[in-house]
Motif scaffolding. Structure first.
Motif, PDB file in Angstrom:
ATOM      1  N   VAL A 184      -2.447 -99.823 -27.709  1.00  0.00           N
ATOM      2  CA  VAL A 184      -2.024 -98.432 -27.567  1.00  0.00           C
ATOM      3  C   VAL A 184      -1.459 -98.276 -26.158  1.00  0.00           C
ATOM      4  CG1 VAL A 184      -2.748 -96.015 -27.500  1.00  0.00           C
ATOM      5  CG2 VAL A 184      -3.711 -97.551 -29.214  1.00  0.00           C
ATOM      6  N   VAL A 185      -0.315 -97.636 -26.047  1.00  0.00           N
ATOM      7  CA  VAL A 185       0.351 -97.454 -24.753  1.00  0.00           C
ATOM      8  C   VAL A 185       0.114 -96.034 -24.276  1.00  0.00           C
ATOM      9  CG1 VAL A 185       2.551 -97.512 -23.528  1.00  0.00           C
ATOM     10  CG2 VAL A 185       2.081 -99.186 -25.323  1.00  0.00           C
ATOM     11  N   ALA A 186      -0.325 -95.898 -23.015  1.00  0.00           N
ATOM     12  CA  ALA A 186      -0.517 -94.594 -22.385  1.00  0.00           C
ATOM     13  C   ALA A 186       0.503 -94.459 -21.266  1.00  0.00           C
ATOM     14  CB  ALA A 186      -1.936 -94.453 -21.839  1.00  0.00           C
ATOM     15  N   ALA A 187       1.476 -93.575 -21.444  1.00  0.00           N
ATOM     16  CA  ALA A 187       2.511 -93.331 -20.438  1.00  0.00           C
ATOM     17  C   ALA A 187       1.984 -92.298 -19.462  1.00  0.00           C
ATOM     18  CB  ALA A 187       3.797 -92.869 -21.105  1.00  0.00           C
ATOM     19  N   ASN A 188       1.481 -92.767 -18.324  1.00  0.00           N
ATOM     20  CA  ASN A 188       0.853 -91.893 -17.336  1.00  0.00           C
ATOM     21  C   ASN A 188       1.886 -91.369 -16.334  1.00  0.00           C
ATOM     22  OD1 ASN A 188      -1.293 -90.568 -16.158  1.00  0.00           O
ATOM     23  ND2 ASN A 188      -1.891 -92.300 -14.887  1.00  0.00           N
ATOM     24  N   LYS A 189       1.466 -90.381 -15.543  1.00  0.00           N
ATOM     25  CA  LYS A 189       2.273 -89.759 -14.488  1.00  0.00           C
ATOM     26  C   LYS A 189       3.507 -89.063 -15.051  1.00  0.00           C
ATOM     27  CE  LYS A 189       0.789 -93.161 -11.039  1.00  0.00           C
ATOM     28  NZ  LYS A 189       1.194 -94.062  -9.940  1.00  0.00           N
ATOM     29  N   MET A 190       3.356 -88.431 -16.201  1.00  0.00           N
ATOM     30  CA  MET A 190       4.478 -87.684 -16.769  1.00  0.00           C
ATOM     31  C   MET A 190       4.820 -86.456 -15.938  1.00  0.00           C
ATOM     32  SD  MET A 190       5.674 -89.242 -19.415  1.00  0.00           S
ATOM     33  CE  MET A 190       6.697 -87.919 -20.051  1.00  0.00           C
ATOM     34  N   ASP A 191       3.896 -86.001 -15.073  1.00  0.00           N
ATOM     35  CA  ASP A 191       4.190 -84.838 -14.236  1.00  0.00           C
ATOM     36  C   ASP A 191       5.216 -85.144 -13.155  1.00  0.00           C
ATOM     37  OD1 ASP A 191       2.082 -86.557 -13.340  1.00  0.00           O
ATOM     38  OD2 ASP A 191       1.751 -85.176 -11.677  1.00  0.00           O
ATOM     39  N   LEU A 192       5.478 -86.438 -12.895  1.00  0.00           N
ATOM     40  CA  LEU A 192       6.461 -86.808 -11.878  1.00  0.00           C
ATOM     41  C   LEU A 192       7.880 -86.838 -12.418  1.00  0.00           C
ATOM     42  CD1 LEU A 192       4.515 -89.684 -10.071  1.00  0.00           C
ATOM     43  CD2 LEU A 192       4.631 -87.265  -9.480  1.00  0.00           C
ATOM     44  N   LEU A 193       8.048 -86.690 -13.728  1.00  0.00           N
ATOM     45  CA  LEU A 193       9.391 -86.627 -14.309  1.00  0.00           C
ATOM     46  C   LEU A 193       9.898 -85.194 -14.173  1.00  0.00           C
ATOM     47  CD1 LEU A 193       8.998 -88.829 -17.525  1.00  0.00           C
ATOM     48  CD2 LEU A 193      10.020 -89.455 -15.348  1.00  0.00           C
ATOM     49  N   VAL A 194      10.741 -84.988 -13.184  1.00  0.00           N
ATOM     50  CA  VAL A 194      11.209 -83.627 -12.886  1.00  0.00           C
ATOM     51  C   VAL A 194      12.415 -83.241 -13.728  1.00  0.00           C
ATOM     52  CG1 VAL A 194      10.339 -83.717 -10.540  1.00  0.00           C
ATOM     53  CG2 VAL A 194      12.646 -84.533 -11.000  1.00  0.00           C
ATOM     54  N   ASP A 195      12.977 -84.203 -14.461  1.00  0.00           N
ATOM     55  CA  ASP A 195      14.143 -83.908 -15.289  1.00  0.00           C
ATOM     56  C   ASP A 195      13.689 -83.095 -16.498  1.00  0.00           C
ATOM     57  OD1 ASP A 195      16.540 -83.787 -16.547  1.00  0.00           O
ATOM     58  OD2 ASP A 195      16.845 -85.947 -16.714  1.00  0.00           O
TER      59      ASP A 195
ATOM     60  N   ARG B  34       6.508-103.220 -33.535  1.00  0.00           N
ATOM     61  CA  ARG B  34       7.264-102.034 -33.916  1.00  0.00           C
ATOM     62  C   ARG B  34       6.344-100.824 -34.041  1.00  0.00           C
ATOM     63  NH1 ARG B  34       8.269-102.208 -38.673  1.00  0.00           N
ATOM     64  NH2 ARG B  34       9.958-100.687 -38.750  1.00  0.00           N
ATOM     65  N   MET B  35       6.868 -99.661 -33.663  1.00  0.00           N
ATOM     66  CA  MET B  35       6.161 -98.382 -33.811  1.00  0.00           C
ATOM     67  C   MET B  35       4.782 -98.398 -33.136  1.00  0.00           C
ATOM     68  SD  MET B  35       8.379 -96.593 -35.360  1.00  0.00           S
ATOM     69  CE  MET B  35       7.385 -95.174 -35.763  1.00  0.00           C
ATOM     70  N   THR B  36       4.693 -99.061 -31.981  1.00  0.00           N
ATOM     71  CA  THR B  36       3.434 -99.055 -31.239  1.00  0.00           C
ATOM     72  C   THR B  36       3.112 -97.643 -30.782  1.00  0.00           C
ATOM     73  OG1 THR B  36       3.809-101.320 -30.481  1.00  0.00           O
ATOM     74  CG2 THR B  36       2.248 -99.987 -29.223  1.00  0.00           C
ATOM     75  N   PRO B  37       1.869 -97.163 -30.969  1.00  0.00           N
ATOM     76  CA  PRO B  37       1.534 -95.791 -30.545  1.00  0.00           C
ATOM     77  C   PRO B  37       1.699 -95.612 -29.042  1.00  0.00           C
ATOM     78  CG  PRO B  37      -0.142 -96.681 -32.019  1.00  0.00           C
ATOM     79  CD  PRO B  37       0.754 -97.820 -31.661  1.00  0.00           C
ATOM     80  N   VAL B  38       2.406 -94.574 -28.648  1.00  0.00           N
ATOM     81  CA  VAL B  38       2.636 -94.248 -27.243  1.00  0.00           C
ATOM     82  C   VAL B  38       2.168 -92.810 -27.015  1.00  0.00           C
ATOM     83  CG1 VAL B  38       4.321 -94.031 -25.385  1.00  0.00           C
ATOM     84  CG2 VAL B  38       4.594 -95.837 -27.110  1.00  0.00           C
ATOM     85  N   VAL B  39       1.300 -92.610 -26.010  1.00  0.00           N
ATOM     86  CA  VAL B  39       0.746 -91.290 -25.707  1.00  0.00           C
ATOM     87  C   VAL B  39       1.203 -90.896 -24.303  1.00  0.00           C
ATOM     88  CG1 VAL B  39      -1.331 -89.883 -25.537  1.00  0.00           C
ATOM     89  CG2 VAL B  39      -1.251 -91.796 -27.151  1.00  0.00           C
ATOM     90  N   PRO B  40       2.180 -90.009 -24.146  1.00  0.00           N
ATOM     91  CA  PRO B  40       2.559 -89.526 -22.814  1.00  0.00           C
ATOM     92  C   PRO B  40       1.489 -88.574 -22.276  1.00  0.00           C
ATOM     93  CG  PRO B  40       4.311 -89.191 -24.442  1.00  0.00           C
ATOM     94  CD  PRO B  40       3.063 -89.500 -25.197  1.00  0.00           C
ATOM     95  N   MET B  41       1.167 -88.704 -20.988  1.00  0.00           N
ATOM     96  CA  MET B  41       0.106 -87.886 -20.408  1.00  0.00           C
ATOM     97  C   MET B  41       0.266 -87.833 -18.903  1.00  0.00           C
ATOM     98  SD  MET B  41      -3.189 -90.426 -20.372  1.00  0.00           S
ATOM     99  CE  MET B  41      -3.227 -90.579 -22.141  1.00  0.00           C
TER     100      MET B  41
END
Length: 599
Positions: free
Chosen positions: A402-413, A437-444
């Motif tokens: 499972v992929v956790a995409a951290n530091k989404m608050d730094l994306l100012v776009d 394929r289709m690996t779960p990704v959770v932005p946070m």
């Protein structure tokens, strides 16, 4: 070997009912060495893995993560001659003899770190303060504190300050007759913590009666008794000497606390009904948090636990040991493991072997986990080469990813949403590893707590899919549909036929394809894997399909006997008729042929 019935009973009790033993002391006193000695390897899954046994016979290639020679720790705390190696508070199940308890390893305590708690220099040394707060928490929750020091160095200012600090925490001297005095009205409080001073690095039989030995070391031991915690217990954590005294102290304290709380003896026989209830209870989900350095792994662990359980900060490489934390998410047991950041070998610090041992500990946590969470830095907007290597290691080991995409608050776009980022991450992983394929990704965002609560439902869903056992009938119905869409190709001039499929095991999902050939082309195997993942939602994990030649056991066995009866069947009769024809030069008559058929 551990008594697993007793072990399961100990794991069921609350922490307040278990004896908690904390190991404290100055830096480089041997605390982690004692921790590894008292750790129950079977309970904490620190026995040598099958993959590690092969490393002693065959060298690993330098392209693999953590290729250094394996350490003899086998999953214990990192041990190094460098002071200050341990930083976080690490807990495990300890065992000495037949007694089990909760064991806690801590960072080194000295006068400077104690002074940080009251001097107001927390902003100047935040990491040191966090280390001291972790040690303070361990001392407050412990029933028995082993205060270790280097007996060859003797009494120091740090040791004196630590003793004064422990008196404020609430520790007092240990007496061997505490167990007898506990039942008396004027006796000591059985629930009050005890402090026992251990003089480490005393090897040899001469230390058994150290009062009769005239040396500088013995003078130091006599001076330490003036600190108010009784006589010093001489031990050697490295060589395992003096542990009989430690066993007696732990057993006495365990019995004392058990009687004070009115608990039954865990060594008593457990009835069959309670054993069945233990087996029915859900096993904890083992979750390993992996990633590069400074991507927010420890911050995410603290956000999930909603407490400052592990040390985190802007400085890279703070976490060293793999810290396992028992946790309850929606009344479901979870063992959350925070690991050190994994860097490439060329970028690691080679001044000592601490980072190599930390990476090995992280990879070991992944090998015994059910699900591995790969934490990414969303600010980079793309996967790094090292992150792809970690994902490849997880899949090759057969774990769910499972992929956790951290530091989404730094994306100012504002135009670049988290859904778009998750889609881009999936595409990058699929481009490098088509099987993911289709690996779960959770932005946070772990720092702000945004979408952190979305991670655990995805993790439990991944564990359920990873441990799923599919019925053989359902598998063969899927196989019929797949073969109708695309038949197997010709292999070595022979039309390949897949007779049936069955699952051999789960965790990871493994299946056998029974064919009339020894192997199928890799392109067709990729087609089967892709179709299988789409049908049964086996995303984010490796689906292992193996080819085996054999007959269908569900086929009608009477068809094998067609062509008559006799020893060896049709093929043997044909060979006998050919030998007779060559020997006589005449064809076999009908009557003679019947005799061959009756043989």
């Amino acid at each position: 070997m551990c008594n697993f019935s007793t072990l399961e009973d100990i794991q069921k009790n609350e922490k307040k009912q278990n004896l908690t033993v904390a190991v404290l002391g100055p830096p480089n006193a041997g605390k982690s060495t004692l921790f590894n000695r008292l750790m129950c390897k079977e309970a904490n899954k620190t026995y040598r893995l099958a993959s590690e046994k092969k490393l002693h016979k065959k060298k690993r290639s330098r392209g693999r993560i953590g290729h250094k020679n394996p350490s003899d720790r086998e999953g214990g705390a990192i041990v190094s001659s460098t002071p200050g190696t341990t930083r976080d508070r690490r807990e495990c199940i300890g065992r000495i003899g037949g007694t089990y308890f909760t064991l806690v390893d801590t960072a080194g305590v000295d006068s400077e770190r104690i002074d940080l708690l009251t001097s107001g220099r927390s902003k100047k040394d935040p990491v040191e303060v966090d280390m001291m707060l972790q040690t303070l928490e361990a001392a407050k929750n412990a029933d028995l504190i082993f205060l270790m020091f280097d007996a060859k160095v003797g009494i120091t200012t740090d040791l004196e300050e630590t003793c004064r600090w422990l008196r404020k925490v609430g520790g007092h001297q240990w007496h061997q007759d505490d167990q007898d005095n506990a039942n008396a009205p004027e006796g000591l409080d059985p629930l009050k913590k005890r402090v026992v001073i251990l003089g480490n690095k005393l090897e040899g039989d001469a230390w058994a009666n150290y009062y009769d030995v005239d040396s500088t070391v013995m003078d130091h031991l006599a001076e330490i008794e003036r600190l108010g915690f009784g006589e010093v217990v001489p031990i050697s954590a490295e060589h395992g000497e003096g542990f009989a005294d430690i066993a007696a102290i732990i057993e006495d304290m365990t019995d004392l606390k058990r009687r004070a709380l009115g608990l039954p003896d865990p060594q008593d026989n457990v009835d069959e009904s309670s054993e069945k209830e233990m087996k029915k209870k859900e096993k904890p989900l083992r979750l390993a948090v992996l990633g590069r350095q400074n991507v927010g792994k420890s911050t995410m662990v603290n956000a999930l636990l909603k407490q400052n359980r592990v040390i985190c900060g802007a400085k890279a490489g703070l976490t060293r040991d793999a810290i396992a934390v028992d946790w309850q998410w929606n009344n479901r047991p979870v063992q959350l493991v925070d690991t050190a950041g994994i860097r490439r070998m060329a970028k690691r610090d080679h001044s000592d072997n601490i980072e190599d041992l930390a990476v090995k500990d992280a990879m070991r946590a992944m090998k015994v986990a059910d699900v591995a969470v790969l934490v990414l830095d969303a600010e980079a907007r793309m996967l790094q080469r090292q992150e792809l290597a970690i994902a490849d290691a997880v899949v090759r080991e057969g774990r769910a990813l499972v992929v956790a995409a951290n530091k989404m608050d730094l994306l100012v776009d504002s135009e670049y949403s988290k859904e778009q980022y998750a889609t881009d991450v999936r595409r990058q992983i699929e481009a490098r590893f088509p099987g993911l394929r289709m690996t779960p990704v959770v932005p946070m965002s772990s720092l702000t707590g945004q979408s952190v609560e979305d991670l655990m439902p995805v993790v439990f869903n991944a564990r359920e899919r990873w441990a799923r056992v599919i019925n053989t009938g359902l598998l063969n119905r899927w196989l019929i549909d797949v073969l109708e869409d695309k038949a197997p190709p010709i292999v070595n001039g022979r039309q390949a036929r897949i007779k049936y499929i069955m699952q051999t095991k789960g965790r990871p999902p493994t299946f056998l394809l029974f064919c009339n050939v020894d192997a199928l082309p890799s392109s067709y195997m990729r087609y089967l894997t892709r179709n299988f993942q789409e049908t049964f939602s086996m995303y984010g994990m490796e689906v292992r399909l193996a080819v085996k030649t054999g007959t269908n056991p569900y086929h009608d066995k009477t068809e094998k006997q067609r062509g008559g009866m006799g020893i060896g069947g049709r093929e043997m009769r044909k060979k006998r008729m050919i030998r007779e024809l060559k020997a006589t030069g005449k064809p076999i008559k009908k009557g003679v042929r019947r005799r061959y058929q009756r043989r």
